[in-house]
Design an enzyme around this catalytic site. Structure first.
Site, PDB file in Angstrom:
ATOM      1  N   TYR A  67     -62.004  42.324  51.067  1.00 61.74           N
ATOM      2  CA  TYR A  67     -61.573  40.965  50.700  1.00 61.74           C
ATOM      3  C   TYR A  67     -60.859  40.961  49.344  1.00 61.74           C
ATOM      4  O   TYR A  67     -59.872  40.251  49.148  1.00 61.74           O
ATOM      5  CB  TYR A  67     -62.767  40.001  50.704  1.00 61.74           C
ATOM      6  CG  TYR A  67     -63.068  39.498  52.094  1.00 61.74           C
ATOM      7  CD1 TYR A  67     -64.052  40.082  52.882  1.00 61.74           C
ATOM      8  CD2 TYR A  67     -62.296  38.473  52.655  1.00 61.74           C
ATOM      9  CE1 TYR A  67     -64.281  39.648  54.177  1.00 61.74           C
ATOM     10  CE2 TYR A  67     -62.528  38.034  53.955  1.00 61.74           C
ATOM     11  CZ  TYR A  67     -63.523  38.627  54.716  1.00 61.74           C
ATOM     12  OH  TYR A  67     -63.741  38.203  56.005  1.00 61.74           O
ATOM     13  N   ASP A 116     -55.924  31.538  53.081  1.00 61.69           N
ATOM     14  CA  ASP A 116     -55.081  32.108  52.032  1.00 61.69           C
ATOM     15  C   ASP A 116     -54.682  31.138  50.925  1.00 61.69           C
ATOM     16  O   ASP A 116     -54.145  31.547  49.898  1.00 61.69           O
ATOM     17  CB  ASP A 116     -53.819  32.749  52.661  1.00 61.69           C
ATOM     18  CG  ASP A 116     -52.986  31.766  53.496  1.00 61.69           C
ATOM     19  OD1 ASP A 116     -52.342  32.208  54.464  1.00 61.69           O
ATOM     20  OD2 ASP A 116     -52.964  30.563  53.168  1.00 61.69           O
ATOM     21  N   HIS A 171     -61.759  27.488  58.397  1.00 62.61           N
ATOM     22  CA  HIS A 171     -62.397  28.810  58.296  1.00 62.61           C
ATOM     23  C   HIS A 171     -62.664  29.184  56.846  1.00 62.61           C
ATOM     24  O   HIS A 171     -62.846  30.360  56.530  1.00 62.61           O
ATOM     25  CB  HIS A 171     -61.511  29.875  58.985  1.00 62.61           C
ATOM     26  CG  HIS A 171     -61.439  29.665  60.470  1.00 62.61           C
ATOM     27  ND1 HIS A 171     -60.549  30.334  61.274  1.00 62.61           N
ATOM     28  CD2 HIS A 171     -62.126  28.839  61.306  1.00 62.61           C
ATOM     29  CE1 HIS A 171     -60.707  29.939  62.532  1.00 62.61           C
ATOM     30  NE2 HIS A 171     -61.651  29.025  62.579  1.00 62.61           N
ATOM     31  N   GLY A 182     -48.163  28.498  64.606  1.00 61.21           N
ATOM     32  CA  GLY A 182     -48.545  29.851  64.201  1.00 61.21           C
ATOM     33  C   GLY A 182     -49.964  30.226  64.522  1.00 61.21           C
ATOM     34  O   GLY A 182     -50.614  30.937  63.759  1.00 61.21           O
ATOM     35  N   GLN A 227     -43.949  33.318  69.959  1.00 58.28           N
ATOM     36  CA  GLN A 227     -44.503  33.890  71.199  1.00 58.28           C
ATOM     37  C   GLN A 227     -45.172  32.805  72.051  1.00 58.28           C
ATOM     38  O   GLN A 227     -45.637  31.795  71.523  1.00 58.28           O
ATOM     39  CB  GLN A 227     -45.604  34.918  70.858  1.00 58.28           C
ATOM     40  CG  GLN A 227     -45.220  35.960  69.849  1.00 58.28           C
ATOM     41  CD  GLN A 227     -44.364  37.066  70.452  1.00 58.28           C
ATOM     42  OE1 GLN A 227     -44.462  37.329  71.660  1.00 58.28           O
ATOM     43  NE2 GLN A 227     -43.506  37.661  69.650  1.00 58.28           N
TER      44      GLN A 227
END
Ligand code: APR
Length: 261
Positions: A81, A118, A133, A205, A233
């Site tokens: 981490y 992030d 999260h 995303g 995708q």
């Protein structure tokens, strides 16, 4: 019926893409956005399921991001981490993050829910971010199921080779949700409540593999939201979304924002 406006990633969105988007945003009240690792890809942050590199190539993220891994080898998980966080502090938010921060100023209400830890949405100027999260930038004592605000601690600088302990001698761990752990209850409740009243829901995303986050777009759609996927995708969500924009977030989101000018 899903309208798929296929175009090669990086290309301009078609007039049809933009007309539909503009029409749906005209009288919108609440826009809810769910982002995943893909929105940080153009900042140089590997997506969660991308293979790890360097020293960590022999580990899968899923095997390090667990309470068992930390219990078994706290120093190893701590160093993983610390390395990830150092990388995150050295990258910048990208045009996709910035477009979302700007979009929040163009609609009556935008609720931003992220699976990312992030902190790049906040650095791009998004004020309220629901971090489903958790965050790599905060620590709390290992063993606490639902840490409160006053359990939160800052990273030591430099991070060191092993996890620090708090005043009561408890090992401190990153405040990210590990596999097998429950999500922060308040964040999840807020995200579900927002999805339940969304007029437009953007899934950006995310591979939509991890629940309960992955069910938020479907919950929104069930109550009548117009649902949009932004992803180069196809994903498990694609066939069930109203509009699919096959492209990179950093390319697509600024065009969606410009279409509202
Ligand atoms: N723009 C938009 N999407 C992108 C881009 C981009 N530039 N680059 C990649 N993607 C898409 C990929 O196609 C993929 O569908 O981002 C998605 C990333 O998927 P994952 O790596 O599975 O990340 P995510 O969906 O956020 O994972 C969800 O699972 O493992 C847990 O806690 C972890 O938060 C993570 C959660």
């Amino acid at each position: 019926m899903t309208q798929t406006f296929d175009h090669t990633p990086g290309a301009e969105l078609s007039a049809a893409d933009l007309a539909t988007w503009r029409e749906r945003l005209r009288a919108v009240r609440t826009v809810v956005v769910l982002t995943g690792a893909g929105i940080s890809a153009e900042s140089g942050v590997p997506t969660f399921r991308q293979a790890q590199t360097g020293l960590w190539a022999r580990y899968r993220a899923e095997n390090l991001a667990t309470p068992e891994a930390f219990e078994h080898d706290p120093d190893l998980v701590w160093r993983w981490y610390a390395g990830r966080r150092e990388k995150l502090l050295s990258v910048q938010p990208n045009a996709g993050h910035r477009a979302l921060a700007e979009l929040a100023e163009r609609v009556p209400e935008l609720v931003l829910v992220t699976q990312n830890v992030d902190g790049l949405h906040q650095r791009a100027g998004s004020r309220e971010v629901i971090e489903l999260h958790g965050s790599i930038h905060r620590l709390h004592p290992f063993g606490l199921a639902q840490p409160g605000a006053d359990d939160s601690a800052d990273w030591p600088q430099p991070p060191g080779e092993q996890p620090p302990r708090d005043a009561r001698g408890r090992l401190l761990r990153p405040s990210v949700v590990w596999f097998g752990e429950s999500l922060p209850e308040r964040a999840l409740a807020e995200a579900i409540q927002a999805a339940g009243r969304a007029d437009v829901f953007l899934a950006i995303g995310t591979s939509a593999l991890v629940h309960p986050a992955a069910s938020l777009p479907l919950l929104a759609r069930e109550q009548g939201a117009w649902t949009v996927e932004v992803n180069p995708q196809e994903t498990a969500l694609s066939a069930r979304m109203d509009q699919v924009l096959r492209g990179a977030a950093g390319q697509v989101l600024p065009q969606l924002l410009a279409a509202l000018a």
